[in-house]
Design an enzyme around this catalytic site. Sequence first.
Site, PDB file in Angstrom:
ATOM      1  N   LYS A 175       0.825  -1.220   0.000  1.00  0.00           N
ATOM      2  CA  LYS A 175       0.000   0.000   0.000  1.00  0.00           C
ATOM      3  C   LYS A 175       0.854   1.263   0.000  1.00  0.00           C
ATOM      4  O   LYS A 175       1.821   1.360   0.747  1.00  0.00           O
ATOM      5  CB  LYS A 175      -0.892   0.015   1.243  1.00  0.00           C
ATOM      6  CG  LYS A 175      -1.876  -1.144   1.302  1.00  0.00           C
ATOM      7  CD  LYS A 175      -2.672  -1.149   2.596  1.00  0.00           C
ATOM      8  CE  LYS A 175      -1.846  -1.452   3.810  1.00  0.00           C
ATOM      9  NZ  LYS A 175      -2.669  -1.765   5.010  1.00  0.00           N
ATOM     10  N   GLY A 211      -6.519   1.181   6.268  1.00  0.00           N
ATOM     11  CA  GLY A 211      -5.881  -0.125   6.073  1.00  0.00           C
ATOM     12  C   GLY A 211      -6.830  -1.267   6.407  1.00  0.00           C
ATOM     13  O   GLY A 211      -6.924  -2.253   5.653  1.00  0.00           O
TER      14      GLY A 211
HETATM   15  N1  LIG Z   1      -5.206  10.339   1.476  1.00  0.00           N
HETATM   16  C1  LIG Z   1      -5.448   9.241   0.751  1.00  0.00           C
HETATM   17  N2  LIG Z   1      -6.039   9.361  -0.480  1.00  0.00           N
HETATM   18  C2  LIG Z   1      -6.293   8.263  -1.239  1.00  0.00           C
HETATM   19  N3  LIG Z   1      -5.996   7.009  -0.861  1.00  0.00           N
HETATM   20  C3  LIG Z   1      -5.400   6.827   0.344  1.00  0.00           C
HETATM   21  C4  LIG Z   1      -5.096   7.926   1.209  1.00  0.00           C
HETATM   22  N4  LIG Z   1      -4.515   7.439   2.349  1.00  0.00           N
HETATM   23  C5  LIG Z   1      -4.484   6.086   2.205  1.00  0.00           C
HETATM   24  N5  LIG Z   1      -4.992   5.712   1.002  1.00  0.00           N
HETATM   25  C6  LIG Z   1      -5.175   4.358   0.496  1.00  0.00           C
HETATM   26  O1  LIG Z   1      -5.833   3.634   1.534  1.00  0.00           O
HETATM   27  C7  LIG Z   1      -5.392   2.283   1.553  1.00  0.00           C
HETATM   28  C8  LIG Z   1      -4.782   1.980   2.912  1.00  0.00           C
HETATM   29  O2  LIG Z   1      -3.418   2.414   2.866  1.00  0.00           O
HETATM   30  P1  LIG Z   1      -2.569   2.919   4.091  1.00  0.00           P
HETATM   31  O3  LIG Z   1      -1.167   2.971   3.602  1.00  0.00           O
HETATM   32  O4  LIG Z   1      -3.214   4.155   4.638  1.00  0.00           O
HETATM   33  O5  LIG Z   1      -2.779   1.713   5.092  1.00  0.00           O
HETATM   34  P2  LIG Z   1      -2.413   1.646   6.620  1.00  0.00           P
HETATM   35  O6  LIG Z   1      -1.245   2.505   6.919  1.00  0.00           O
HETATM   36  O7  LIG Z   1      -2.305   0.198   6.924  1.00  0.00           O
HETATM   37  O8  LIG Z   1      -3.713   2.247   7.286  1.00  0.00           O
HETATM   38  P3  LIG Z   1      -4.080   2.162   8.849  1.00  0.00           P
HETATM   39  O9  LIG Z   1      -3.267   3.211   9.506  1.00  0.00           O
HETATM   40  O10 LIG Z   1      -5.549   2.435   8.821  1.00  0.00           O
HETATM   41  O11 LIG Z   1      -3.726   0.791   9.303  1.00  0.00           O
HETATM   42  C9  LIG Z   1      -4.417   2.160   0.390  1.00  0.00           C
HETATM   43  O12 LIG Z   1      -5.125   1.764  -0.769  1.00  0.00           O
HETATM   44  C10 LIG Z   1      -3.898   3.589   0.224  1.00  0.00           C
HETATM   45  O13 LIG Z   1      -3.387   3.844  -1.058  1.00  0.00           O
HETATM   46 MG   LIG Z   2      -2.664  -0.753   8.688  1.00  0.00          MG
END
Ligand SMILES: Nc1ncnc2c1ncn2[C@@H]1O[C@H](COP(=O)(O)OP(=O)(O)OP(=O)(O)O)[C@@H](O)[C@H]1O
Ligand SMILES: [Mg+2]
Length: 271
Positions: A175, A211
């Site tokens: 991601k 996520g």
């Molecule tokens: N501001 C944003 N705009 C568009 N897509 C986003 C944005 N922030 C995250 N995403 C998307 O959301 C999904 C989750 O990614 P992210 O990297 O935020 O996961 P994470 O860090 O595991 O999240 P969490 O902190 O909720 O566990 C991915 O498809 C990412 O590309």
């Molecule tokens: Mg996460």
Amino acid sequence: MTANVLSIAGSDPSGGAGIQADLKTFAALGTYGMAAITALTAQNTRGVSGVHAVPPAFVAEQVDMLFADIRVDAVKVGMLGGAAVVAAVADRLRRHRPESVVVDPVMVAKSGDRLLDEAAVETLRGQLLPLATIVTPNLPEAGVLLDRAAPADPEAMRRAAIDLHAIGPRYVLLKGGHLAGICSDDLLFDGSAFLDLPARRVSTKNTHGTGCTLSAALAALLPQSPDVPQAARAAKSYITAAIAASDRLTVGQGYGPIHHFHAVWHGGARL
Ligand SMILES: Nc1ncnc2c1ncn2[C@@H]1O[C@H](COP(=O)(O)OP(=O)(O)OP(=O)(O)O)[C@@H](O)[C@H]1O
Ligand SMILES: [Mg+2]
């Protein structure tokens, strides 16, 4: 036939992440949702004040009761806590062999704090990831799993996806939510081909549970899709639209939730 989908994850009482987000996502995507809880948390949109872990044997008991009675089409594994819970969940998945397993290797909080100790990470690598249909690390988690700096550009993401695939999952979805810049592109890898999952970054504070929601969407969509790439494309569209619609909700003063029902609600309830 409606798919039955199980989340094995922690509880977020604010409703934006954890099993609450997973169940909303399962419902929004037309599946019947179930949840075996690994931990209670006390949290709101501003932060987590406490975690109360469920004993590993009781996590296993919840999972066993479901599989003893219900056809489970897909499982999503989220926050697990310690090595013993990771091992118990891996053991149950080996025993019950669900068709699709999505592993979200939750281990680094938004604040950057480590949520899993080294023994649990080792068990995740050795026992759980080889059982995964698809694993969905964010960039810092990819760094921890590979024991090197987090990938920070498309080239490093490709190298990381190759090395993560070698640990044993069928697919890696790396991601890009933590990338700098105007894009939030994800990368899917099956051991031979890369599939880019592009998205423009939405400018918002409401990213609580992104996520959790993406991995839950994959679990809901895998049983309804002809193949994994198709499910990944659909899950990416769903999460991007849910983030873009988050300002239709007014929840909390910190990092607010995304709109799981953006495509379903049109005004209030129709009774
Ligand atoms: N501001 C944003 N705009 C568009 N897509 C986003 C944005 N922030 C995250 N995403 C998307 O959301 C999904 C989750 O990614 P992210 O990297 O935020 O996961 P994470 O860090 O595991 O999240 P969490 O902190 O909720 O566990 C991915 O498809 C990412 O590309
Ligand atoms: Mg996460």
